[in-house]
Design a protein around this motif. Structure first.
Motif, PDB file in Angstrom:
ATOM      1  N   PRO A 552       0.789  -1.241   0.000  1.00 16.65           N
ATOM      2  CA  PRO A 552       0.000   0.000   0.000  1.00 16.65           C
ATOM      3  C   PRO A 552       0.817   1.285   0.000  1.00 16.65           C
ATOM      4  N   ASP A 553       2.086   1.218   0.429  1.00 12.24           N
ATOM      5  CA  ASP A 553       2.910   2.423   0.491  1.00 12.24           C
ATOM      6  C   ASP A 553       3.868   2.558  -0.690  1.00 12.24           C
ATOM      7  N   TYR A 554       3.732   1.677  -1.656  1.00  7.36           N
ATOM      8  CA  TYR A 554       4.520   1.763  -2.889  1.00  7.36           C
ATOM      9  C   TYR A 554       3.703   2.625  -3.858  1.00  7.36           C
ATOM     10  N   ILE A 555       4.048   3.906  -3.935  1.00  2.50           N
ATOM     11  CA  ILE A 555       3.195   4.912  -4.574  1.00  2.50           C
ATOM     12  C   ILE A 555       3.301   4.906  -6.099  1.00  2.50           C
ATOM     13  N   ASP A 556       4.487   4.731  -6.631  1.00  4.27           N
ATOM     14  CA  ASP A 556       4.695   4.883  -8.076  1.00  4.27           C
ATOM     15  C   ASP A 556       3.732   4.038  -8.917  1.00  4.27           C
ATOM     16  N   PRO A 557       3.548   2.743  -8.646  1.00  5.05           N
ATOM     17  CA  PRO A 557       2.604   1.972  -9.451  1.00  5.05           C
ATOM     18  C   PRO A 557       1.152   2.409  -9.248  1.00  5.05           C
ATOM     19  N   GLN A 558       0.852   2.986  -8.083  1.00  8.69           N
ATOM     20  CA  GLN A 558      -0.520   3.440  -7.844  1.00  8.69           C
ATOM     21  C   GLN A 558      -0.873   4.661  -8.692  1.00  8.69           C
ATOM     22  N   ILE A 559       0.142   5.444  -9.035  1.00  7.85           N
ATOM     23  CA  ILE A 559      -0.099   6.570  -9.954  1.00  7.85           C
ATOM     24  C   ILE A 559      -0.405   6.033 -11.349  1.00  7.85           C
ATOM     25  N   LYS A 575     -11.269   8.926  -8.145  1.00  8.68           N
ATOM     26  CA  LYS A 575     -11.398   9.946  -7.098  1.00  8.68           C
ATOM     27  C   LYS A 575     -10.887   9.414  -5.755  1.00  8.68           C
ATOM     28  N   ARG A 576     -11.286   8.169  -5.431  1.00 12.46           N
ATOM     29  CA  ARG A 576     -10.868   7.598  -4.141  1.00 12.46           C
ATOM     30  C   ARG A 576      -9.356   7.410  -4.095  1.00 12.46           C
ATOM     31  N   LEU A 577      -8.811   6.893  -5.187  1.00 13.21           N
ATOM     32  CA  LEU A 577      -7.365   6.666  -5.215  1.00 13.21           C
ATOM     33  C   LEU A 577      -6.609   7.987  -5.172  1.00 13.21           C
ATOM     34  N   PHE A 578      -7.126   8.994  -5.887  1.00  9.66           N
ATOM     35  CA  PHE A 578      -6.469  10.305  -5.881  1.00  9.66           C
ATOM     36  C   PHE A 578      -6.437  10.882  -4.464  1.00  9.66           C
ATOM     37  N   LYS A 584      -1.187  10.447   1.265  1.00  5.00           N
ATOM     38  CA  LYS A 584       0.041   9.696   1.522  1.00  5.00           C
ATOM     39  C   LYS A 584       1.292  10.430   1.060  1.00  5.00           C
ATOM     40  N   ASP A 585       1.222  11.003  -0.129  1.00 10.40           N
ATOM     41  CA  ASP A 585       2.438  11.590  -0.720  1.00 10.40           C
ATOM     42  C   ASP A 585       2.070  12.822  -1.549  1.00 10.40           C
ATOM     43  N   PRO A 586       1.649  13.913  -0.902  1.00 16.78           N
ATOM     44  CA  PRO A 586       1.170  15.101  -1.632  1.00 16.78           C
ATOM     45  C   PRO A 586       2.248  15.774  -2.476  1.00 16.78           C
ATOM     46  N   GLU A 587       3.532  15.555  -2.139  1.00 20.40           N
ATOM     47  CA  GLU A 587       4.614  16.208  -2.864  1.00 20.40           C
ATOM     48  C   GLU A 587       5.190  15.338  -3.974  1.00 20.40           C
ATOM     49  N   ASN A 588       4.542  14.234  -4.249  1.00 18.62           N
ATOM     50  CA  ASN A 588       5.032  13.338  -5.293  1.00 18.62           C
ATOM     51  C   ASN A 588       5.039  14.045  -6.647  1.00 18.62           C
ATOM     52  N   THR A 589       6.173  14.031  -7.310  1.00 21.87           N
ATOM     53  CA  THR A 589       6.334  14.747  -8.584  1.00 21.87           C
ATOM     54  C   THR A 589       5.397  14.211  -9.655  1.00 21.87           C
ATOM     55  N   ARG A 590       5.289  12.894  -9.746  1.00 24.10           N
ATOM     56  CA  ARG A 590       4.418  12.291 -10.766  1.00 24.10           C
ATOM     57  C   ARG A 590       2.954  12.633 -10.505  1.00 24.10           C
ATOM     58  N   LEU A 591       2.579  12.692  -9.251  1.00 25.53           N
ATOM     59  CA  LEU A 591       1.199  13.038  -8.907  1.00 25.53           C
ATOM     60  C   LEU A 591       0.905  14.486  -9.287  1.00 25.53           C
ATOM     61  N   LYS A 592       1.858  15.380  -9.032  1.00 23.08           N
ATOM     62  CA  LYS A 592       1.686  16.787  -9.412  1.00 23.08           C
ATOM     63  C   LYS A 592       1.589  16.938 -10.930  1.00 23.08           C
TER      64      LYS A 592
END
Length: 603
Positions: A552-559, A575-578, A584-592
């Motif tokens: 659950p804390d491996y963020i990259d594949p979840q993006i 929406k739920r995943l976002f 969990k990781d608001p500063e994630n570059t890929r998420l931004k």
């Protein structure tokens, strides 16, 4: 016990002693030393058997303890649970790993049946003491940044076996052989033995192995109890005090400051023993916890031979995140019994435990006829103690003295009773020749595969993926399935094929990797991504969701999963995943970047 006096040429005894060199062999080209050590063992074993044909052997039969031998014969059969836990593809690999141990046990029986009892003990002690002392001297000089022989670059200071823990696991079981040597050599050599013991124990203490400290103390207590319980033994206090003096001198030598060793002082090392938050302790507790969970889930068949590492993530997936994903620590269970149980099931664990019990029992009972059996017992016990907190069964150098002791525990020089059986010496020699030939071939294949694997990793670092793929294709798929970190080699084949745009091949490589390592987050990530690249979006989504469930804390594949939800218009899931990822990781570059892209594409 009666002694059979048989004139054996000195050359045969010297050749037999060569096997004691094998635990300290190494190569500058390999990542692991196991296979080169095993190959050298098989070469020396062949020389021993070949030279035995020049002996005048008067007897054709030898006497062995039946029950322990039968258990050893049954043990490899317990690995056949692999046909019920979908790991039969690794069965040959596991059996090939057992072959050197079995061969060493049988070779010990063969040689011991030919050589007079005390001559055999003298040979074992002589070679053990000299080789271990040379090993320790090289290690001591290495600690003080003096290198007298070239050592592999991957080796940490303070160990010529690849790790200080390995050095401790090799050296501590050798120490009882110093006492055997003292019992059997001329008194004029005792000062040399005294000095050699100081060199060995000093280096052992410099490794700062906490387990070695504890087991050294335990061994000293057991030795003292043995000495003071011997009614006919003279100078009991003198015998124990001499050992204590050697340890004290070695302790003070090990206090000499060195900037190279990993753990610099005893106080810090001792303080970590009971600290459950200390990283090494915490990892072991986690490994044992995972092992117990595996055992409770599949107690009969186990999860599959060679599968412990690849199953661990199922239970402690929260330890894996984007920062730690490439730092592989879950290689072994750090407890041989738990690992055998969790991989192969209850039958394997029970037979393994019974073998250990009877080997120790046999040696302990034999001490009444010759006290040197007690020191073999003590050596074997130390290896077994290490096996409760480490993984000596996976390292040739660590299990060497246990396999050697197991052979001694079975052979009988003259006594016969209902628990013994006669074996044909010529047949045993033929079986050994077959095992040695097979073992040498298998070891050579593994070494060649490892060298090709190393070439592939060098090619990867140069971004030469064509050469990487070519080298990996030369790696044997049966005998070299996993690298030193227990990462499937197919995972690296997938990297090479992906980089060469061979997406279908890369996908199959990662799916094959998951057969070996079913809860490997990197292979799971790559498989899910490759489903996406090959147009299998729904399979990709399912694979990413499965990855998210266990890690659950491996963020990259979840993006990636978030993008797929958006592409397939699964709005609610997106929406739920976002929301989860933003917390969990608001500063994630890929998420931004994903948010920015959505904003640019909005009407």
């Amino acid at each position: 016990m009666k002694k059979e006096k048989q004139k054996i040429p000195l050359y045969f005894i010297l050749i037999s002693g060569l096997i004691f060199l094998t635990p300290v062999a190494y190569s500058l080209s390999l990542l692991e030393m196991d296979n080169i050590q095993k190959l050298l063992f098989f070469i020396f074993a062949f020389l021993i058997l070949a030279s035995s044909y020049f002996l005048k052997i008067e007897k054709n039969n030898l006497i062995v303890e039946r029950l322990t031998l039968v258990l050893m014969m049954i043990y490899p059969l317990t690995f056949f649970t692999s046909f019920f836990n979908e790991s039969s593809g690794s069965l040959l690999l596991s059996l090939s790993n057992l072959l050197p141990q079995i061969s060493l046990v049988l070779l010990t029986i063969f040689v011991y049946s030919l050589i007079e009892e005390n001559d055999f003990f003298r040979m074992a002690a002589f070679f053990s003491v000299i080789i271990a002392t040379a090993f320790s001297l090289i290690g001591l000089l290495q600690i003080f940044d003096i290198q007298i022989v070239p050592l592999p670059a991957i080796i940490l200071p303070g160990s010529t076996l690849g790790h200080r823990g390995f050095a401790a696991e090799y050296l501590l079981p050798v120490l009882p052989y110093f006492i055997i040597a003292k019992n059997l050599v001329d008194k004029k050599y005792h000062p040399l033995l005294f000095l050699a013991a100081i060199i060995n124990i000093s280096f052992l203490l410099f490794t700062r192995s906490r387990a070695a400290f504890i087991f050294l103390f335990v061994g000293l207590i057991i030795y003292a109890v043995f000495v003071f319980s011997r009614k006919k033994l003279k100078n009991k206090f003198q015998k124990v005090s001499a050992i204590v003096l050697i340890i004290l001198i070695s302790f003070f030598i090990s206090l000499i400051p060195s900037q190279i060793i990993e753990r610099k002082d005893f106080q810090t090392t001792a303080a970590t023993l009971t600290d459950t938050e200390f990283r090494s302790n915490k990892l072991r507790l986690t490994f044992w916890n995972a092992s117990i969970k595996m055992i409770l889930e599949k107690p009969i068949t186990g999860f599959g031979t060679q599968r412990w590492s690849g199953t661990y993530g199922k239970y402690f997936g929260s330890e894996f995140n984007d920062q730690t994903i490439n730092r592989i620590h879950h290689i072994h269970a750090h407890n041989d019994f738990l690992e055998i149980f969790s991989e192969n099931g209850i039958a394997s664990a029970v037979v393994f435990a019974l073998i250990i019990f009877f080997v120790l029992r046999n040696l302990f009972l034999l001490k009444n006829g010759n006290e040197n059996y007690f020191y073999i017992f003590l050596s074997a016990l130390i290896v077994i103690l290490f096996s409760l907190i480490s993984f000596p069964a996976s390292k040739y150098s660590s299990y060497f003295y246990l396999a050697f002791a197991a052979g001694i525990s079975i052979i009988r020089k003259s006594e016969t009773n209902k628990n013994t059986v006669k074996l044909s010496l010529p047949i045993l020699r033929l079986i050994l020749l077959f095992f040695i030939a097979g073992g040498a071939v298998l070891s050579w294949i593994k070494i060649s595969s490892e060298l090709n694997y190393v070439d592939a990793m060098i090619a990867e670092s140069r971004k030469d993926f064509k050469a990487m793929k070519s080298s990996l294709e030369k790696v044997n798929r049966t005998l070299y399935q996993l690298d030193a970190t227990k990462q499937p080699v197919d995972y690296y084949r997938g990297i090479a094929n992906y980089s060469l745009n061979n997406f279908d091949e890369a996908l199959q490589n990662n799916l094959d990797a998951l057969l070996l390592s079913p809860y490997n987050p990197l292979a799971m990530h790559n498989s899910a991504s490759l489903f996406q690249f090959t147009g299998k979006k729904w399979q990709s989504i399912e694979a990413f969701e499965n990855l998210k469930r266990f890690f659950p804390d491996y963020i990259d594949p979840q993006i990636n999963l978030l993008m797929l939800y958006t592409e397939t218009r699964q709005v609610d899931k997106a929406k739920r995943l976002f929301q989860e990822l933003s917390e969990k990781d608001p500063e994630n570059t890929r998420l931004k970047d994903f948010i920015r892209k959505l904003q640019n594409n909005s009407p």
